[in-house]
Design a protein around this motif. Structure first.
Motif, short mmCIF file in Angstrom:
data_model
loop_
_atom_site.label_atom_id
_atom_site.label_comp_id
_atom_site.label_asym_id
_atom_site.label_seq_id
_atom_site.Cartn_x
_atom_site.Cartn_y
_atom_site.Cartn_z
N LYS A 1 0.84 -1.20 0.00
CA LYS A 1 0.00 0.00 0.00
C LYS A 1 0.88 1.25 0.00
N PRO A 2 0.57 2.20 -0.89
CA PRO A 2 1.28 3.48 -0.82
C PRO A 2 0.74 4.30 0.35
N GLU A 3 1.47 5.33 0.71
CA GLU A 3 0.97 6.24 1.74
C GLU A 3 -0.09 7.13 1.11
N VAL A 4 -1.13 7.44 1.88
CA VAL A 4 -2.26 8.22 1.38
C VAL A 4 -2.39 9.47 2.23
N ASP A 5 -2.35 10.63 1.58
CA ASP A 5 -2.57 11.91 2.26
C ASP A 5 -3.82 12.55 1.68
N ALA A 6 -4.71 13.01 2.56
CA ALA A 6 -5.91 13.70 2.10
C ALA A 6 -5.55 15.11 1.65
#
Length: 154
Positions: A33-38
């Motif tokens: 999973k990649p990192e997710v930033d809103a």
């Protein structure tokens, strides 16, 4: 319209119409999973739905619809570069919009696109086609054939 635009419309339709549970299951199975930033949202709001008289005449406001939107930035493994994903989903399901934006971001990466289309979008489209077929069958089962007096006496 270009082929790329039509392809994106196809996969965004599949993501927008998907069940939230199906998207959540696909995301939980996704590795690495990649990192997710809103970047924006997810947030719910209203949009005005417009229509045309006789599909080609004067425009008029049909009414309002609730829509949830989200924009995320994905970075880190397995992505080569940072990508943005965006989604707009009818209704107020914040998680649905967030997950659809994540998969849109994964689809923006050329190296991951084939995997996402195969593992996520294709099963969603098959599931939606099955649901649509079941709805059509249910609707067809309620079809009433009204006959006229002239056919009755012919």
């Amino acid at each position: 319209m270009t082929d790329e635009t039509q392809q994106r419309q196809r996969w965004m339709r599949a993501l927008a119409l998907a069940e939230t549970d199906a998207l959540a299951a696909a995301w939980s199975d996704w590795t690495p999973k990649p990192e997710v930033d809103a970047i924006r949202g997810p947030e719910a709001g209203l949009v005005m739905v417009r229509s045309r008289i006789d599909a080609g005449g004067a425009k008029f406001n049909l009414g309002e619809a609730t829509v949830t939107r989200a924009t995320v930035r994905l970075h880190g493994e397995p992505l080569g570069a940072d990508v943005l994903g965006t989604s707009y989903v009818l209704g107020t399901d914040l998680e649905h919009a967030r997950l659809a934006a994540i998969f849109d971001g994964l689809l923006a990466d050329a190296e991951l696109r084939g995997r996402v289309l195969t593992e996520v979008v294709a099963p969603l489209e098959r599931s939606q086609a099955e649901r649509d077929a079941a709805r059509r069958a249910d609707a067809k089962a309620t079809l009433v054939d009204f006959f006229t007096v002239s056919r009755e006496h012919a």
